[in-house]
Design a protein around this motif. Structure first.
Motif, mmCIF file in Angstrom:
data_model
loop_
_atom_site.group_PDB
_atom_site.id
_atom_site.type_symbol
_atom_site.label_atom_id
_atom_site.label_comp_id
_atom_site.label_asym_id
_atom_site.label_seq_id
_atom_site.Cartn_x
_atom_site.Cartn_y
_atom_site.Cartn_z
ATOM 1 N N LYS A 1 44.534 -10.383 51.395
ATOM 2 C CA LYS A 1 43.163 -10.590 50.935
ATOM 3 C C LYS A 1 42.292 -11.126 52.054
ATOM 4 O O LYS A 1 42.798 -11.596 53.079
ATOM 5 N N ALA A 2 40.990 -11.053 51.847
ATOM 6 C CA ALA A 2 40.009 -11.467 52.856
ATOM 7 C C ALA A 2 40.312 -12.871 53.371
ATOM 8 O O ALA A 2 40.607 -13.780 52.592
ATOM 9 N N GLY A 3 40.249 -13.029 54.696
ATOM 10 C CA GLY A 3 40.482 -14.322 55.323
ATOM 11 C C GLY A 3 41.921 -14.574 55.699
ATOM 12 O O GLY A 3 42.230 -15.608 56.302
ATOM 13 N N ILE B 1 43.344 -10.019 61.455
ATOM 14 C CA ILE B 1 42.822 -10.714 60.283
ATOM 15 C C ILE B 1 41.993 -9.761 59.436
ATOM 16 O O ILE B 1 41.257 -8.915 59.963
ATOM 17 N N LEU B 2 42.163 -9.874 58.123
ATOM 18 C CA LEU B 2 41.356 -9.095 57.193
ATOM 19 C C LEU B 2 40.087 -9.891 56.913
ATOM 20 O O LEU B 2 40.126 -10.921 56.245
ATOM 21 N N THR B 3 38.966 -9.437 57.456
ATOM 22 C CA THR B 3 37.731 -10.201 57.353
ATOM 23 C C THR B 3 37.079 -10.074 55.981
ATOM 24 O O THR B 3 36.333 -10.961 55.567
ATOM 25 N N ASN C 1 34.114 -3.867 50.903
ATOM 26 C CA ASN C 1 35.010 -2.852 51.457
ATOM 27 C C ASN C 1 35.917 -3.485 52.510
ATOM 28 O O ASN C 1 35.458 -4.255 53.349
ATOM 29 N N PRO C 2 37.212 -3.191 52.497
ATOM 30 C CA PRO C 2 38.156 -3.831 53.420
ATOM 31 C C PRO C 2 37.842 -3.535 54.887
ATOM 32 O O PRO C 2 37.413 -2.426 55.243
ATOM 33 N N GLU C 3 38.066 -4.556 55.724
ATOM 34 C CA GLU C 3 37.923 -4.399 57.175
ATOM 35 C C GLU C 3 38.959 -5.294 57.853
ATOM 36 O O GLU C 3 38.928 -6.518 57.714
ATOM 37 N N PHE C 4 39.881 -4.676 58.555
ATOM 38 C CA PHE C 4 40.964 -5.390 59.241
ATOM 39 C C PHE C 4 40.759 -5.275 60.747
ATOM 40 O O PHE C 4 40.713 -4.168 61.289
ATOM 41 N N GLN C 5 40.626 -6.415 61.430
ATOM 42 C CA GLN C 5 40.397 -6.433 62.871
ATOM 43 C C GLN C 5 41.715 -6.646 63.606
ATOM 44 O O GLN C 5 42.400 -7.652 63.400
ATOM 45 N N VAL C 6 42.079 -5.708 64.460
ATOM 46 C CA VAL C 6 43.340 -5.756 65.198
ATOM 47 C C VAL C 6 43.160 -6.593 66.466
ATOM 48 O O VAL C 6 42.288 -6.296 67.287
ATOM 49 N N ASP C 7 43.984 -7.641 66.619
ATOM 50 C CA ASP C 7 43.901 -8.453 67.837
ATOM 51 C C ASP C 7 45.215 -8.497 68.610
ATOM 52 O O ASP C 7 45.308 -9.137 69.654
ATOM 53 N N HIS D 1 40.584 -14.709 66.102
ATOM 54 C CA HIS D 1 41.494 -15.283 65.116
ATOM 55 C C HIS D 1 40.757 -16.041 64.011
ATOM 56 O O HIS D 1 41.398 -16.575 63.102
ATOM 57 N N CYS D 2 39.444 -16.122 64.099
ATOM 58 C CA CYS D 2 38.600 -16.659 63.021
ATOM 59 C C CYS D 2 39.085 -17.993 62.462
ATOM 60 O O CYS D 2 39.339 -18.121 61.249
ATOM 61 N N PRO D 3 39.239 -19.030 63.301
ATOM 62 C CA PRO D 3 39.638 -20.336 62.756
ATOM 63 C C PRO D 3 38.541 -20.928 61.893
ATOM 64 O O PRO D 3 37.355 -20.656 62.092
ATOM 65 N N GLU D 4 38.948 -21.756 60.928
ATOM 66 C CA GLU D 4 37.981 -22.443 60.076
ATOM 67 C C GLU D 4 37.525 -23.754 60.707
ATOM 68 O O GLU D 4 36.393 -24.182 60.514
ATOM 69 N N PHE D 5 38.445 -24.404 61.436
ATOM 70 C CA PHE D 5 38.153 -25.685 62.083
ATOM 71 C C PHE D 5 38.728 -25.673 63.494
ATOM 72 O O PHE D 5 39.527 -24.797 63.848
ATOM 73 N N ALA D 6 38.308 -26.651 64.289
ATOM 74 C CA ALA D 6 38.838 -26.810 65.640
ATOM 75 C C ALA D 6 39.334 -28.239 65.831
ATOM 76 O O ALA D 6 38.699 -29.188 65.356
ATOM 77 N N MET D 7 40.465 -28.377 66.502
ATOM 78 C CA MET D 7 41.002 -29.685 66.873
ATOM 79 C C MET D 7 40.943 -29.783 68.393
ATOM 80 O O MET D 7 41.635 -29.039 69.091
ATOM 81 N N LEU D 8 40.099 -30.657 68.905
ATOM 82 C CA LEU D 8 39.923 -30.809 70.354
ATOM 83 C C LEU D 8 40.761 -31.999 70.817
ATOM 84 O O LEU D 8 40.515 -33.139 70.428
ATOM 85 N N VAL D 9 41.758 -31.722 71.652
ATOM 86 C CA VAL D 9 42.696 -32.738 72.120
ATOM 87 C C VAL D 9 42.236 -33.263 73.475
ATOM 88 O O VAL D 9 41.943 -32.487 74.384
#
Length: 566
Positions: A433-435, A396-398, A374-380, A248-256
């Motif tokens: 779009k990417a991201g 997500i479109l990487t 070049n487009p690349e879409f990863q199926v999760d 899922h390519c998160p940008e940040f992490a929140m640790l609870v």
């Protein structure tokens, strides 16, 4: 907590060492040319040429911050908090609003503070300027939510996104669970996405607003959307948790962390995952309403030691310095700690303000570079949706850009398909779009989790990418890896068990390890980051070469001979 550094009281270098305290607390770090933070001593009645220069400067800062810029009014370029009289700061803010209006941006005064009382009262102001890029509906940031199963992650997310406090018995989390057994056990076992929006004024947009009944309506009223990726906390679901972090390519992490139980083995394990994947992490200590002062102090000290052990800096956040905390968190190795209660609502406003001012990780230049590839879409995820033509996939479109109606090839297997429709946050759209995370309705084809969608006619060999059974990766620390050992391999949305064929020392102090998938080939690229795990053995690496690749015009996949399979 004397070891935690106050934002305006100290600084730290790149190695994570705590800098010396600034005793007078009347300065900021000197202004830098890069980034989205601008210092202005005053903005009083500028000439027309000066005004145009200021507008151009604001445009640059907005571009550096992907649509967001922070202005510190009453602060000199070297970071001294000089302050302005009430009349001067009001005039400066009026000029700032005119500058923003020229660009179609909005201004939100986050904080206004008195820095001097005598001989004249002086003020500084911290202002958030936001302009959603013309090709975007809103600014989107993804945050992975980690922590022990008893830490209260889902309850916290329920309070943040639903806008209602918890009753102390988990009422707030019920809307987040996807399965009956989750409701019965109170444990998250799957990956879910929850959103929290912020409008142009910086106000939270959630389901508590009477007129908002759907994610689509929240997105329509928001200029910024925080997407929380709620991950499982119980050890039984560690594989799902790791998949959420890699796919899922998160940008940040929140640790609870629960203030009552402190830092446990699961907290340490999840933090090690975030560090291994180079995710910037901030901490939220929950259940402050039922914890004694002794328990809170113990938990905070344990967190401090954990953060310092990973060469990062624990950061004490005050209400006055939240914006600076968000900036230092996103750009440096400082890691903020919040103490909240989902029952009383204590400090939840600070956490929301932090999320509102949290800048995107990638600059506008980096995003443009990704979109030109070049487009690349990863199926999760594969969905079963009634009355929808074809098959629905999420992912997500990487990189690159995909549009409704585009023809795509599905790897592995190389089948042709077409994008029939696109949705983001349950809202129909025509372009991704990417991201960005999205769901596609595809013309019927054979697709699975881990599949990759590419445009037809792209030479995969030229891009150092192919469908393969076997690959070699550079791994920095692999003393516990042995030839013949089986591990779980995570590469983007591809998850599979594999076996280690060879292990060699390279010239850079690391190891070159050759992995082989045990079940089926995957579409991989040189340079992709991988995560492997088997029991206590875990680590990351970067793919350096691919074997048994697609090499013919018809993209056939060649399986390794039986002699290579252990």
């Amino acid at each position: 907590m004397e070891h935690l550094i106050d934002l305006f009281g100290s600084d730290c270098d790149n190695s994570g060492e705590i800098g010396a305290a600034v005793k007078d607390h009347l300065s900021l770090p000197p202004e830098i040319e890069e980034g989205n933070i601008e210092y202005k001593l005053k903005l009083l009645n500028p000439s027309s040429s000066r005004f145009e220069h200021l507008v151009t400067q604001m445009k640059w800062r907005l571009k550096e911050g992907s649509g967001e810029a922070i202005y510190e009014i009453g602060v000199s370029d070297d970071g001294i908090l000089c302050g302005l009289s009430k009349n001067d700061i009001d005039c400066s803010l009026e000029t700032l609003i005119k500058m923003a209006d020229k660009l179609g941006a909005t201004v939100n005064v986050i904080h206004r503070k008195t820095v001097a009382q005598k001989p004249e009262e002086k003020f500084i102001a911290e202002v958030l300027v936001r302009k959603v890029p013309e090709d975007q509906q809103f600014i989107d940031i993804r945050v992975a939510v980690l922590g022990n199963g008893e830490a209260g992650k889902s309850t916290l997310l329920g309070v943040l996104t639903q806008g209602e406090l918890d009753n102390g018995r988990g009422k707030a989390r019920l809307n987040l669970f996807r399965h009956l057994h989750e409701i019965q056990s109170g444990r998250t076992s799957s990956i879910s996405h929850e959103i929290l929006g912020f409008n142009l004024k910086g106000e939270a947009v959630d389901y508590s607003c009477s007129q908002l009944q759907s994610a689509e309506e929240i997105c329509e009223l928001s200029s910024k959307v925080i997407t929380f990726i709620d991950l499982a906390g119980h050890k039984k679901y560690l594989r799902t948790t790791v998949f959420g972090l890699t796919a899922h390519c998160p940008e940040f992490a929140m640790l609870v962390v629960a203030g009552s139980s402190g830092v446990d083995d699961t907290t340490r394990l999840h933090y090690s995952y975030a560090c291994a994947l180079q995710l910037r992490t901030f901490f939220v200590v929950t259940k402050a309403d039922i914890c004694s002062a002794k328990d809170i102090k113990k938990t905070l000290e344990e967190l401090k030691d954990l953060i310092l052990s990973h060469k990062s800096v624990p950061l004490e956040v005050s209400k006055e310095h939240i914006t600076k905390a968000a900036e230092r968190f996103a750009r440096n190795n400082a890691q903020p700690i919040f103490l909240v209660s989902s029952v009383t609502g204590s400090n939840l406003d600070m956490l929301k303000k932090f999320l509102n001012t949290l800048p995107p990780l990638l600059s506008e230049k980096e995003k443009e570079k990704q979109e030109q590839q070049n487009p690349e879409f990863q199926v999760d995820e594969i969905y079963s949706v009634p009355n929808v033509e074809g098959i629905v996939v999420g992912g997500i479109l990487t990189k690159g850009i995909l549009r409704e109606g585009d023809r795509v090839c599905v790897f592995p297997g190389v089948q042709s398909s077409r994008i029939l429709s696109i949705q983001r946050y349950r809202t129909p759209c025509r372009v991704v779009k990417a991201g960005q995370y999205a769901t596609f309705a595809l013309k019927q084809c054979d697709v699975r989790k881990g599949s990759v969608l590419l445009l037809p006619g792209i030479s995969v060999r030229q891009d150092d990418a192919c469908t393969c059974y076997q690959f070699t990766a550079h791994v920095s620390a692999s003393d516990e890896l042995k030839e013949g050992m089986q591990v779980s391999i995570f590469i983007g949305s591809a998850v599979q068990n594999g076996v280690i064929l060879t292990k060699q020392t390279d010239d850079h102090g690391g190891f070159l390890v050759t992995f082989q998938f045990m079940r089926q080939p995957e579409y991989l690229q040189v340079g992709a980051r991988l995560f492997y795990q088997e029991g206590p053995v875990k680590g990351t690496g970067v793919i350096t070469s691919l074997d048994y690749c697609v090499s013919t015009p018809h993209h056939r996949t060649r399986k390794p001979s039986n002699s290579n399979i252990i």
